[in-house]
Design a protein around this motif. Structure first.
Motif, PDB file in Angstrom:
ATOM      1  N   GLU A 100       0.831  -1.209   0.000  1.00 62.66           N
ATOM      2  CA  GLU A 100       0.000   0.000   0.000  1.00 62.66           C
ATOM      3  C   GLU A 100       0.865   1.258   0.000  1.00 62.66           C
ATOM      4  OE1 GLU A 100      -3.095  -0.114  -0.558  1.00 62.66           O
ATOM      5  OE2 GLU A 100      -3.396  -2.272  -0.279  1.00 62.66           O
ATOM      6  N   PHE A 101       1.962   1.238   0.742  1.00 62.13           N
ATOM      7  CA  PHE A 101       2.874   2.388   0.746  1.00 62.13           C
ATOM      8  C   PHE A 101       3.516   2.584  -0.617  1.00 62.13           C
ATOM      9  CE2 PHE A 101       3.452   1.838   5.544  1.00 62.13           C
ATOM     10  CZ  PHE A 101       2.691   2.956   5.844  1.00 62.13           C
ATOM     11  N   ALA A 102       3.821   1.491  -1.288  1.00 58.41           N
ATOM     12  CA  ALA A 102       4.411   1.600  -2.626  1.00 58.41           C
ATOM     13  C   ALA A 102       3.463   2.310  -3.571  1.00 58.41           C
ATOM     14  CB  ALA A 102       4.764   0.212  -3.159  1.00 58.41           C
ATOM     15  N   LYS A 103       2.203   1.894  -3.560  1.00 60.41           N
ATOM     16  CA  LYS A 103       1.225   2.516  -4.454  1.00 60.41           C
ATOM     17  C   LYS A 103       1.012   3.981  -4.118  1.00 60.41           C
ATOM     18  CE  LYS A 103      -2.134  -0.425  -3.808  1.00 60.41           C
ATOM     19  NZ  LYS A 103      -3.492  -1.024  -3.969  1.00 60.41           N
ATOM     20  N   ALA A 104       0.956   4.302  -2.823  1.00 60.43           N
ATOM     21  CA  ALA A 104       0.610   5.660  -2.409  1.00 60.43           C
ATOM     22  C   ALA A 104       1.787   6.626  -2.433  1.00 60.43           C
ATOM     23  CB  ALA A 104       0.017   5.633  -0.999  1.00 60.43           C
ATOM     24  N   ILE A 105       3.004   6.136  -2.143  1.00 61.12           N
ATOM     25  CA  ILE A 105       4.136   7.049  -1.966  1.00 61.12           C
ATOM     26  C   ILE A 105       5.287   6.760  -2.930  1.00 61.12           C
ATOM     27  CG2 ILE A 105       5.885   7.851  -0.317  1.00 61.12           C
ATOM     28  CD1 ILE A 105       3.830   7.456   1.887  1.00 61.12           C
ATOM     29  N   ALA A 106       5.705   5.496  -3.042  1.00 64.99           N
ATOM     30  CA  ALA A 106       6.842   5.194  -3.924  1.00 64.99           C
ATOM     31  C   ALA A 106       6.514   5.469  -5.392  1.00 64.99           C
ATOM     32  CB  ALA A 106       7.276   3.745  -3.744  1.00 64.99           C
ATOM     33  N   TYR A 107       5.241   5.242  -5.788  1.00 67.03           N
ATOM     34  CA  TYR A 107       4.825   5.485  -7.168  1.00 67.03           C
ATOM     35  C   TYR A 107       4.104   6.816  -7.340  1.00 67.03           C
ATOM     36  CZ  TYR A 107       5.864   0.599  -8.396  1.00 67.03           C
ATOM     37  OH  TYR A 107       6.481  -0.598  -8.649  1.00 67.03           O
ATOM     38  N   ALA A 108       4.159   7.668  -6.332  1.00 65.40           N
ATOM     39  CA  ALA A 108       3.486   8.967  -6.424  1.00 65.40           C
ATOM     40  C   ALA A 108       4.138   9.830  -7.505  1.00 65.40           C
ATOM     41  CB  ALA A 108       3.551   9.683  -5.081  1.00 65.40           C
ATOM     42  N   PRO A 109       3.388  10.788  -8.067  1.00 69.99           N
ATOM     43  CA  PRO A 109       3.977  11.704  -9.038  1.00 69.99           C
ATOM     44  C   PRO A 109       5.209  12.387  -8.428  1.00 69.99           C
ATOM     45  CG  PRO A 109       1.606  11.956  -8.986  1.00 69.99           C
ATOM     46  CD  PRO A 109       1.976  11.074  -7.829  1.00 69.99           C
ATOM     47  N   PRO A 110       6.229  12.618  -9.239  1.00 72.72           N
ATOM     48  CA  PRO A 110       6.263  12.575 -10.710  1.00 72.72           C
ATOM     49  C   PRO A 110       6.643  11.220 -11.310  1.00 72.72           C
ATOM     50  CG  PRO A 110       8.313  13.461  -9.908  1.00 72.72           C
ATOM     51  CD  PRO A 110       7.473  13.212  -8.693  1.00 72.72           C
ATOM     52  N   VAL A 111       6.716  10.142 -10.524  1.00 74.99           N
ATOM     53  CA  VAL A 111       7.073   8.830 -11.065  1.00 74.99           C
ATOM     54  C   VAL A 111       6.064   8.421 -12.124  1.00 74.99           C
ATOM     55  CG1 VAL A 111       7.344   6.377 -10.517  1.00 74.99           C
ATOM     56  CG2 VAL A 111       8.253   8.116  -8.964  1.00 74.99           C
ATOM     57  N   ARG A 112       6.564   7.910 -13.236  1.00 80.26           N
ATOM     58  CA  ARG A 112       5.722   7.530 -14.360  1.00 80.26           C
ATOM     59  C   ARG A 112       5.557   6.025 -14.424  1.00 80.26           C
ATOM     60  NH1 ARG A 112       5.711  11.383 -18.747  1.00 80.26           N
ATOM     61  NH2 ARG A 112       5.626   9.603 -20.170  1.00 80.26           N
ATOM     62  N   ALA A 113       4.694   5.579 -15.307  1.00 86.10           N
ATOM     63  CA  ALA A 113       4.447   4.151 -15.493  1.00 86.10           C
ATOM     64  C   ALA A 113       5.238   3.593 -16.667  1.00 86.10           C
ATOM     65  CB  ALA A 113       2.963   3.898 -15.708  1.00 86.10           C
ATOM     66  N   ASP A 114       6.114   4.409 -17.268  1.00 85.63           N
ATOM     67  CA  ASP A 114       6.946   3.924 -18.365  1.00 85.63           C
ATOM     68  C   ASP A 114       8.409   4.182 -18.025  1.00 85.63           C
ATOM     69  OD1 ASP A 114       7.479   6.632 -18.852  1.00 85.63           O
ATOM     70  OD2 ASP A 114       5.844   6.790 -20.291  1.00 85.63           O
ATOM     71  N   LYS A 115       9.291   3.963 -18.995  1.00 85.10           N
ATOM     72  CA  LYS A 115      10.719   4.049 -18.734  1.00 85.10           C
ATOM     73  C   LYS A 115      11.311   5.440 -18.920  1.00 85.10           C
ATOM     74  CE  LYS A 115      11.828  -0.772 -19.822  1.00 85.10           C
ATOM     75  NZ  LYS A 115      12.724  -1.673 -20.584  1.00 85.10           N
ATOM     76  N   GLN A 116      10.486   6.425 -19.178  1.00 86.07           N
ATOM     77  CA  GLN A 116      11.011   7.772 -19.384  1.00 86.07           C
ATOM     78  C   GLN A 116      11.510   8.340 -18.061  1.00 86.07           C
ATOM     79  OE1 GLN A 116       8.597  10.400 -21.733  1.00 86.07           O
ATOM     80  NE2 GLN A 116       9.360  12.229 -20.701  1.00 86.07           N
ATOM     81  N   PRO A 117      12.765   8.780 -17.973  1.00 82.12           N
ATOM     82  CA  PRO A 117      13.302   9.316 -16.717  1.00 82.12           C
ATOM     83  C   PRO A 117      12.537  10.558 -16.269  1.00 82.12           C
ATOM     84  CG  PRO A 117      15.068   8.846 -18.279  1.00 82.12           C
ATOM     85  CD  PRO A 117      13.783   8.750 -19.040  1.00 82.12           C
ATOM     86  N   VAL A 118      12.375  10.698 -14.958  1.00 79.17           N
ATOM     87  CA  VAL A 118      11.712  11.875 -14.400  1.00 79.17           C
ATOM     88  C   VAL A 118      12.568  12.446 -13.279  1.00 79.17           C
ATOM     89  CG1 VAL A 118       9.392  11.083 -14.964  1.00 79.17           C
ATOM     90  CG2 VAL A 118      10.381  10.513 -12.752  1.00 79.17           C
ATOM     91  N   GLU A 119      12.472  13.738 -13.086  1.00 78.31           N
ATOM     92  CA  GLU A 119      13.185  14.397 -11.996  1.00 78.31           C
ATOM     93  C   GLU A 119      12.297  14.405 -10.752  1.00 78.31           C
ATOM     94  OE1 GLU A 119      15.239  18.727 -11.010  1.00 78.31           O
ATOM     95  OE2 GLU A 119      14.915  18.098 -13.094  1.00 78.31           O
ATOM     96  N   LEU A 120      12.795  13.861  -9.667  1.00 75.33           N
ATOM     97  CA  LEU A 120      12.020  13.805  -8.440  1.00 75.33           C
ATOM     98  C   LEU A 120      11.889  15.193  -7.819  1.00 75.33           C
ATOM     99  CD1 LEU A 120      13.477  10.563  -6.798  1.00 75.33           C
ATOM    100  CD2 LEU A 120      11.395  10.815  -8.173  1.00 75.33           C
ATOM    101  N   THR A 121      10.731  15.469  -7.273  1.00 80.74           N
ATOM    102  CA  THR A 121      10.489  16.761  -6.640  1.00 80.74           C
ATOM    103  C   THR A 121      10.949  16.735  -5.185  1.00 80.74           C
ATOM    104  OG1 THR A 121       8.275  16.110  -5.916  1.00 80.74           O
ATOM    105  CG2 THR A 121       8.470  17.137  -8.102  1.00 80.74           C
ATOM    106  N   ARG A 122      11.074  17.937  -4.604  1.00 82.17           N
ATOM    107  CA  ARG A 122      11.421  18.024  -3.187  1.00 82.17           C
ATOM    108  C   ARG A 122      10.356  17.350  -2.333  1.00 82.17           C
ATOM    109  NH1 ARG A 122      12.891  23.765  -0.639  1.00 82.17           N
ATOM    110  NH2 ARG A 122      14.679  23.409  -2.015  1.00 82.17           N
ATOM    111  N   GLU A 123       9.093  17.526  -2.704  1.00 75.55           N
ATOM    112  CA  GLU A 123       8.010  16.896  -1.944  1.00 75.55           C
ATOM    113  C   GLU A 123       8.132  15.376  -1.987  1.00 75.55           C
ATOM    114  OE1 GLU A 123       3.101  16.744  -1.790  1.00 75.55           O
ATOM    115  OE2 GLU A 123       4.126  17.612  -3.533  1.00 75.55           O
ATOM    116  N   TYR A 124       8.421  14.828  -3.159  1.00 72.26           N
ATOM    117  CA  TYR A 124       8.558  13.377  -3.280  1.00 72.26           C
ATOM    118  C   TYR A 124       9.696  12.871  -2.406  1.00 72.26           C
ATOM    119  CZ  TYR A 124       9.109   8.689  -5.145  1.00 72.26           C
ATOM    120  OH  TYR A 124       9.199   7.330  -5.250  1.00 72.26           O
ATOM    121  N   GLU A 125      10.851  13.517  -2.488  1.00 76.69           N
ATOM    122  CA  GLU A 125      12.019  13.034  -1.750  1.00 76.69           C
ATOM    123  C   GLU A 125      11.818  13.174  -0.238  1.00 76.69           C
ATOM    124  OE1 GLU A 125      15.897  12.916  -3.261  1.00 76.69           O
ATOM    125  OE2 GLU A 125      15.465  14.349  -4.884  1.00 76.69           O
TER     126      GLU A 125
END
Length: 312
Positions: free
Chosen positions: A260-285
């Motif tokens: 449940e934590f993975a779905k809610a926090i580890a995969y939270a935006p800006p993480v995408r569902a494909d292989k395109q790299p994304v820059e993590l936000t301060r809020e995410y980190e």
């Protein structure tokens, strides 16, 4: 130079697969906090069993006088990862006839024992059948063998304890409890717990999402370094886990929480569902670090409570 080379090789190999969690620092800090909570009787019983591990002598080499038991327990937390780099240990498959067997200090790596992948899809991509052997199935077997009143041999109890100390930490890393499927990642394993997703952290490093979470507490470390980091101001020793949750010693519950934590926090935006790299936000980190600290502290409390029951 030898220590530098060891650290370099460890960093080079860690992000390559799905079977590492928290890396050395995280696992050893969890074990250290758990050890501090154990009664003297449980500590002595744990040490008696760990002495049967073939690496025990190296674990206590250089330990301060009187701290050998502590150092052995803390160092044991990394043993199931250490064997992946031993030349006399071999890869095996979850479909092999030996997959579920507990063989005291055999020479199989059992990398699939390190996680329990709950499968889900973000776009109705078909899901395969889950593996029958995983961290939860094996932990339950090990837990059943550890008490002194079972028919298990002492080497089997030792082997089980060496894995239990590690796997309790593994199951509290959210990305060790999930595999996300999507149209971009439809094949067996899906995103492999974030291993197929690329992110850019605040330090500018591009890495896979799983490795990012594994490295939140740091990478290669010594026992002394892990203890120092845990005890410093603001370290993991200062995190107080929920007392009620700490009493839950069912691995299946731990895995479901992490899912449940993975779905809610580890995969939270800006993480995408494909292989395109994304820059993590301060809020995410910030959210990732906060959750990791809570999960690690909870893992330590649960490990201590579990071992107090099993090592009587």
């Amino acid at each position: 130079m030898r220590k530098l080379m060891t650290a370099f090789l460890a960093v080079m190999f860690w992000p390559a697969g799905p079977a590492l969690a928290w890396w050395d620092e995280g696992h050893m800090q969890i074990a250290y906090l758990a050890y501090k909570k154990l009664t003297p009787a449980a500590r002595d019983r744990a040490d008696t069993l760990l002495k049967l591990n073939p690496d025990y002598a190296s674990w206590i080499a250089g330990a301060p006088q009187g701290q050998e038991k502590l150092y052995a327990f803390v160092r044991a937390a990394t043993w199931p990862d250490d064997i992946k780099m031993k030349p006399d240990y071999y890869d095996d498959q979850v479909t092999d006839s030996t997959a579920k067997q507990l063989v005291p200090y055999g020479h199989l790596k059992h990398t699939y024992w390190h996680y329990k992948d709950a499968l889900f899809s973000v776009d109705e991509t078909p899901l395969p059948r889950p593996d029958a052997v995983d961290a939860v199935s094996q932990l339950k077997l090990m837990i059943a063998k550890l008490p002194a009143n079972t028919d298990a041999s002492e080497p089997l109890r030792s082997y089980s304890l060496s894995w239990i100390i590690h796997l309790v930490g593994d199951l509290h890393q959210p990305l060790h409890a999930v595999a996300r499927y999507s149209a971009a990642l439809p094949d067996k394993g899906g995103d492999r717990g974030g291993n197929e997703l690329q992110v850019v952290a605040a330090n500018g490093e591009t890495q896979n999402l799983h490795a990012y979470w594994d490295g939140i507490f740091g990478g290669y470390s010594t026992v002394f370094g892990a203890i120092f980091d845990a005890d410093q101001r603001g370290g993991l020793s200062t995190v107080t886990p929920d007392a009620g949750k700490a009493q839950i010693i069912d691995p299946a519950v731990w895995a479901q929480e992490s899912f449940e934590f993975a779905k809610a926090i580890a995969y939270a935006p800006p993480v995408r569902a494909d292989k395109q790299p994304v820059e993590l936000t301060r809020e995410y980190e910030t959210n990732a670090r906060d959750l990791a600290r809570k999960q690690a502290a909870l893992a330590a409390a649960r490990l201590a409570n579990l071992l107090e029951v099993l090592l009587r």
